[in-house]
Write a protein that holds these residues in place. Structure first.
Motif, PDB file in Angstrom:
ATOM      1  N   THR A   1      61.602 -98.604  23.272  1.00  0.00           N
ATOM      2  CA  THR A   1      62.135 -98.014  22.038  1.00  0.00           C
ATOM      3  C   THR A   1      63.216 -96.997  22.392  1.00  0.00           C
ATOM      4  O   THR A   1      63.280 -96.510  23.524  1.00  0.00           O
ATOM      5  CB  THR A   1      61.025 -97.318  21.222  1.00  0.00           C
ATOM      6  OG1 THR A   1      60.341 -96.380  22.070  1.00  0.00           O
ATOM      7  CG2 THR A   1      60.026 -98.330  20.679  1.00  0.00           C
TER       8      THR A   1
ATOM      9  N   VAL B   1      58.003-107.052  25.191  1.00  0.00           N
ATOM     10  CA  VAL B   1      57.333-105.910  24.560  1.00  0.00           C
ATOM     11  C   VAL B   1      55.820-106.022  24.743  1.00  0.00           C
ATOM     12  O   VAL B   1      55.138-105.042  25.070  1.00  0.00           O
ATOM     13  CB  VAL B   1      57.713-105.810  23.070  1.00  0.00           C
ATOM     14  CG1 VAL B   1      56.910-104.710  22.382  1.00  0.00           C
ATOM     15  CG2 VAL B   1      59.213-105.551  22.912  1.00  0.00           C
TER      16      VAL B   1
ATOM     17  N   THR C   1      70.099 -98.359  18.433  1.00  0.00           N
ATOM     18  CA  THR C   1      70.013 -99.286  17.301  1.00  0.00           C
ATOM     19  C   THR C   1      71.377 -99.734  16.799  1.00  0.00           C
ATOM     20  O   THR C   1      71.471-100.632  15.973  1.00  0.00           O
ATOM     21  CB  THR C   1      69.251 -98.624  16.135  1.00  0.00           C
ATOM     22  OG1 THR C   1      69.899 -97.379  15.811  1.00  0.00           O
ATOM     23  CG2 THR C   1      67.807 -98.343  16.528  1.00  0.00           C
TER      24      THR C   1
ATOM     25  N   TYR D   1      67.502-104.563  20.533  1.00  0.00           N
ATOM     26  CA  TYR D   1      68.166-103.266  20.668  1.00  0.00           C
ATOM     27  C   TYR D   1      69.492-103.412  21.420  1.00  0.00           C
ATOM     28  O   TYR D   1      69.684-104.352  22.191  1.00  0.00           O
ATOM     29  CB  TYR D   1      67.280-102.270  21.432  1.00  0.00           C
ATOM     30  CG  TYR D   1      66.054-101.845  20.686  1.00  0.00           C
ATOM     31  CD1 TYR D   1      66.123-100.926  19.643  1.00  0.00           C
ATOM     32  CD2 TYR D   1      64.804-102.357  21.023  1.00  0.00           C
ATOM     33  CE1 TYR D   1      64.982-100.527  18.953  1.00  0.00           C
ATOM     34  CE2 TYR D   1      63.657-101.969  20.340  1.00  0.00           C
ATOM     35  CZ  TYR D   1      63.756-101.047  19.308  1.00  0.00           C
ATOM     36  OH  TYR D   1      62.630-100.664  18.637  1.00  0.00           O
TER      37      TYR D   1
END
Length: 556
Positions: A285, A499, A304, A324
């Motif tokens: 993230t 992920v 982002t 991303y």
């Protein structure tokens, strides 16, 4: 089988290492390092003894296969794991490390008639002899208003694919014509394992000016560089560009026998070492900057949106984690600077004292450097011993010490070098943060964070941010193994996304480094002085470093 495993192979600057990883929780079951038999080739070519010019850095592609031949069977033997339980293989590489190959996919340096030609060999990431070509690429791209330039911080590096290709064309046009494809070394090793010639989107995006929507720059741009390059991307850079985690193919019978694995094992497309490290520490993230710290540092960050940041090495959609924008910046020498100081500049009494105490010279210097408070040495350094990658993108810059006196001690100079690299990282952090790509905390992986606590405390104090340390000593290799597990997929006992893999397999240490307020205040003052030197010598006001380099080259 109840347990499944993957192997990650991390190709560094001086060695390659294989790690066997348990896919349940990321436990590293076994690891093995193979030093490259030919190391970095920067003086003379193997065999012919042909002398190389300044700023050259080559490697022997056979050394990469030697890593598979030695390290993979070693981890299998040490672990006792059934080869059938290893469901995936992933690799990562320094980049841009590239080579020319013939129509059969063989490196041109394997041809006895060509091996005396320097341009037939692998050009390592730190080959800087294409700076003239890089300068022209940047000048022409800026004149033409090429839309790709802002995505690379306004400058293309001499370390990257296009500059290196153009150097080959300029200096060895016959060899350029004999080249069927120019490949990243990571893509070539995957081809040798699987027979599949694919280009991974990470190296293509960060190192070869490829874009997910736009592809490569158009032929008009390449024609403007040199008419002979007009069809480069459709000929010598041709090939499908596929996302990270893609299954490139399966291990061939021949390579399975070499590596001691089962034929048909899934092999992921290649990756870059620093980029593989990001999921390796569990970062999936934005807001968390990952520093892959070794001979150099790569700084990786997720965002982002696509923002313009001075001197970044690139921003690539899906370049690190799918979904991303992946940002990269870097310092072209960090551990290399400390090694230079120890190898070339330390007096004999230091080496003798370290030997008596049974510790390394690095440890001896670190212990004594830690006794000084920030600012107490009276020294300041610029961290450009191998040029500047970010934010100035100029390989012709060199190192600098300020403040030395007849009382200056080696440990003081060592501390100043540690601090200089921390100031260089802060410059990068501020470039991102001030341009809307937020950085709230730092993660560190690689050899340096495991060995040098003083260094990590200095980085925390200089950046005024907490730093978390990877639990693994081989984070890129673990990340590469994760991508191998994704290539295999959940049906084979792996994972369906990176992920998911990171959530199960990534680990950081409980201990972290937090900034000390008193130290932060002093480093604010020192950083202000660093900035003045940085801009004075790095932004054109005083070109003494480049003039000295020119005088040196003329004298040689």
């Amino acid at each position: 089988m109840s347990k499944t495993y993957a192997i990650g192979v991390d190709y560094g600057t001086e060695s390659g290492r294989a790690v066997l990883v348990d896919l349940t929780d990321g436990t590293e079951v076994a690891e093995h390092v193979t030093p490259y038999p030919h190391n970095v080739i920067d003086e003379r070519l193997p065999g012919s003894g042909v002398r190389l010019e300044a700023d050259w850095a080559l490697q022997h592609p056979g050394d990469y296969i030697e890593v598979l031949r030695r390290s993979v069977p070693a981890v299998m033997q040490a672990s006792g794991v059934d080869p059938r339980a290893v469901i995936g293989v992933g690799i990562d590489f320094t980049a841009c490390t590239m080579l020319p190959v013939d129509a059969d996919g063989e490196p041109l340096c394997f041809n006895p008639e060509l091996q005396h030609l320097p341009h037939s060999w692998v050009k390592l990431w730190k080959h800087h002899a294409a700076q003239d070509e890089a300068n022209l690429i940047n000048e022409i791209a800026e004149q033409r208003g090429e839309p790709f330039l802002p995505r690379y911080g306004g400058k293309i590096s001499s370390e990257w694919m296009i500059a290196k290709i153009w150097q080959i064309l300029n200096e060895a046009p016959d060899l350029y014509e004999k080249t069927d494809l120019f490949l990243e070394a990571t893509d070539w090793v995957v081809y040798k394992m699987t027979g599949s010639r694919l280009r991974n989107s990470c190296t293509a995006g960060y190192k070869a000016i490829w874009h997910k929507q736009d592809g490569y720059p158009d032929s008009d741009f390449f024609f403007a560089l040199d008419p002979r390059l007009a069809n480069l991307t459709s000929t010598k850079l041709r090939g499908d560009v596929v996302p990270l985690g893609t299954k490139a193919g399966e291990l061939s019978d021949e390579m399975a026998a070499v590596m001691g694995l089962a034929p048909g094992t899934a092999v992921a497309v290649g990756n870059v070492d620093a980029h593989a490290a990001v999921p390796g520490v569990g970062v999936v993230t934005p807001g968390k900057l990952v520093m892959a710290m070794g001979t150099s540092i790569c700084h990786m960050l997720l965002g982002t949106k696509e923002s313009k940041v001075e001197g970044m090495c690139g921003v690539v959609e899906d370049g690190i984690i799918p979904g991303y924008m992946g940002y990269e910046a870097g310092q072209s020498a960090v551990g290399d600077i400390f090694a230079w100081f120890v190898d070339q500049s330390v007096p004999a009494y230091v080496s003798e004292a370290a030997q008596k105490e049974g510790i390394s010279v690095h440890e001896w210097l670190e212990q004594r450097a830690a006794a000084y408070k920030p600012g107490e040495t009276g020294l300041l350094a610029l961290d450009w011993w191998n040029g500047n990658r970010s934010v100035l993108v100029d390989t012709d810059l060199t190192g600098l010490f300020v403040g030395c006196t007849l009382l200056t001690k080696p440990e003081e100079m060592y501390r100043a070098l540690l601090e200089a690299t921390a100031f260089g990282t802060r410059k990068i952090v501020e470039a991102f943060h001030s341009n809307g790509v937020e950085v709230h905390e730092l993660y560190a992986c690689g050899g340096l964070p495991q060995k040098n606590k003083l260094l990590m405390q200095i980085y925390a104090d200089v950046t005024n941010r907490e730093i978390k340390i990877a639990a693994s000593k081989q984070t890129p290799a673990v990340g590469a193994a994760m991508f191998g597990a994704v290539a295999a997929g959940s049906a084979k006992g792996g994972y369906d996304s990176i992920v998911e893999a990171a959530a199960k397999m990534a680990r950081v240490k409980e201990e972290s480094f937090k900034p000390i307020p008193g130290n932060v205040a002093v480093y604010e003052q020192l950083y202000a002085e660093y900035n003045k030197l940085h801009d004075y010598f790095g932004r054109g006001e005083n070109q003494v470093m480049k003039r000295l380099k020119s005088i040196k080259e003329a004298a040689r």
